[in-house]
Motif scaffolding. Structure first.
Motif, short mmCIF file in Angstrom:
data_model
loop_
_atom_site.label_atom_id
_atom_site.label_comp_id
_atom_site.label_asym_id
_atom_site.label_seq_id
_atom_site.Cartn_x
_atom_site.Cartn_y
_atom_site.Cartn_z
N ALA A 68 0.82 -1.21 0.00
CA ALA A 68 0.00 0.00 0.00
C ALA A 68 0.86 1.26 0.00
CB ALA A 68 -0.93 -0.01 1.22
N ARG A 69 2.04 1.19 0.57
CA ARG A 69 2.90 2.38 0.68
C ARG A 69 3.81 2.58 -0.52
NH1 ARG A 69 3.80 1.79 7.01
NH2 ARG A 69 1.92 2.91 7.60
N LEU A 70 3.96 1.58 -1.35
CA LEU A 70 4.89 1.68 -2.48
C LEU A 70 4.58 2.86 -3.39
CD1 LEU A 70 5.64 -1.93 -3.69
CD2 LEU A 70 7.29 -0.14 -3.20
N ASP A 71 3.34 3.04 -3.77
CA ASP A 71 3.00 4.11 -4.71
C ASP A 71 3.07 5.50 -4.09
OD1 ASP A 71 2.61 2.38 -6.83
OD2 ASP A 71 0.49 2.09 -6.37
N GLY A 72 2.77 5.61 -2.79
CA GLY A 72 2.73 6.92 -2.15
C GLY A 72 4.07 7.42 -1.66
N CYS A 73 5.05 6.55 -1.54
CA CYS A 73 6.35 6.94 -1.02
C CYS A 73 7.13 7.70 -2.10
CB CYS A 73 7.12 5.69 -0.59
SG CYS A 73 8.70 6.05 0.19
N ASP A 74 7.60 8.90 -1.74
CA ASP A 74 8.26 9.77 -2.71
C ASP A 74 9.45 10.49 -2.05
OD1 ASP A 74 8.95 11.51 -4.75
OD2 ASP A 74 7.09 12.66 -4.66
N CYS A 75 10.61 10.38 -2.65
CA CYS A 75 11.81 11.01 -2.08
C CYS A 75 11.67 12.52 -1.95
CB CYS A 75 13.03 10.71 -2.97
SG CYS A 75 13.60 9.02 -2.83
N ARG A 76 10.94 13.15 -2.83
CA ARG A 76 10.82 14.61 -2.78
C ARG A 76 10.06 15.06 -1.53
NH1 ARG A 76 9.84 13.53 -8.40
NH2 ARG A 76 7.67 13.37 -7.81
N ALA A 77 9.22 14.19 -0.97
CA ALA A 77 8.41 14.57 0.18
C ALA A 77 8.88 13.89 1.47
CB ALA A 77 6.95 14.21 -0.08
N ILE A 78 9.97 13.16 1.41
CA ILE A 78 10.40 12.34 2.54
C ILE A 78 10.76 13.16 3.78
CG2 ILE A 78 12.87 12.17 2.07
CD1 ILE A 78 10.87 9.12 2.81
N GLU A 79 11.10 14.42 3.62
CA GLU A 79 11.46 15.26 4.76
C GLU A 79 10.24 15.85 5.47
OE1 GLU A 79 14.48 15.46 6.07
OE2 GLU A 79 15.13 14.07 4.52
N THR A 80 9.07 15.72 4.88
CA THR A 80 7.86 16.24 5.51
C THR A 80 7.20 15.15 6.35
OG1 THR A 80 6.38 15.60 3.72
CG2 THR A 80 7.47 17.74 3.51
N GLU A 81 6.36 15.54 7.28
CA GLU A 81 5.65 14.57 8.12
C GLU A 81 4.76 13.67 7.26
OE1 GLU A 81 4.86 12.56 11.53
OE2 GLU A 81 6.29 14.17 11.29
N ALA A 82 4.06 14.27 6.30
CA ALA A 82 3.19 13.48 5.42
C ALA A 82 4.00 12.51 4.57
CB ALA A 82 2.37 14.41 4.52
N GLY A 83 5.16 12.96 4.11
CA GLY A 83 6.02 12.09 3.31
C GLY A 83 6.56 10.94 4.12
N LYS A 84 6.92 11.19 5.36
CA LYS A 84 7.40 10.11 6.24
C LYS A 84 6.30 9.10 6.50
CE LYS A 84 11.01 12.79 8.35
NZ LYS A 84 11.45 13.60 9.45
N LYS A 85 5.09 9.58 6.72
CA LYS A 85 3.96 8.68 6.93
C LYS A 85 3.68 7.85 5.68
CE LYS A 85 1.59 11.31 10.47
NZ LYS A 85 0.41 12.12 10.81
N ALA A 86 3.77 8.47 4.51
CA ALA A 86 3.51 7.76 3.25
C ALA A 86 4.51 6.64 3.01
CB ALA A 86 3.52 8.77 2.09
N CYS A 87 5.73 6.81 3.51
CA CYS A 87 6.76 5.79 3.31
C CYS A 87 6.86 4.82 4.48
CB CYS A 87 8.12 6.47 3.10
SG CYS A 87 8.25 7.37 1.56
N GLY A 88 6.05 5.05 5.50
CA GLY A 88 6.08 4.14 6.65
C GLY A 88 7.18 4.45 7.65
N LEU A 89 7.72 5.66 7.60
CA LEU A 89 8.78 6.05 8.52
C LEU A 89 8.25 6.75 9.76
CD1 LEU A 89 11.34 7.37 5.89
CD2 LEU A 89 11.30 5.13 7.01
N ALA A 90 6.96 7.09 9.76
CA ALA A 90 6.32 7.74 10.91
C ALA A 90 4.89 7.25 11.00
CB ALA A 90 6.35 9.26 10.74
N ARG A 91 4.32 7.41 12.18
CA ARG A 91 2.92 7.00 12.39
C ARG A 91 1.99 8.14 12.23
NH1 ARG A 91 3.14 2.75 17.34
NH2 ARG A 91 4.67 1.43 16.40
#
Length: 91
Positions: A68-91
């Protein structure tokens, strides 16, 4: 000529099957490795992902979450809270 086409078809089927061998969690890990700043960090990240895959086997539920997270995970947004959540790095 027919033999060449048959050989090419078998080779293509074999190669395309190799990508399907990776778990969704491994694919997500590798996608996160693409966010590394340089090739050394990227290679080290990929090695850690391979080591962890050998050490810990994801459950079926883990695989569904990773898928489920594969499509939403994006390096450009990884530094944001939403980006971390999308990649499974935050809850």
């Amino acid at each position: 000529m027919r033999r060449l086409l048959l050989t090419a078809a078998v080779l293509c089927a074999s190669l395309s099957g190799l990508t399907a061998c990776k778990s969704a969690c491994r694919e997500l890990s590798e996608k996160l490795c693409e966010c590394a700043l340089n090739s050394v960090e990227k290679q080290a990240c990929q090695q850690r992902a391979a080591d962890e895959e050998g050490r810990v086997e994801p459950t079926a539920d883990d695989e569904l979450v990773c898928e489920a997270r594969l499509d939403g995970c994006d390096c450009r947004a990884i530094e944001t809270e939403a980006g971390k959540k999308a990649c499974g790095l935050a809850r």
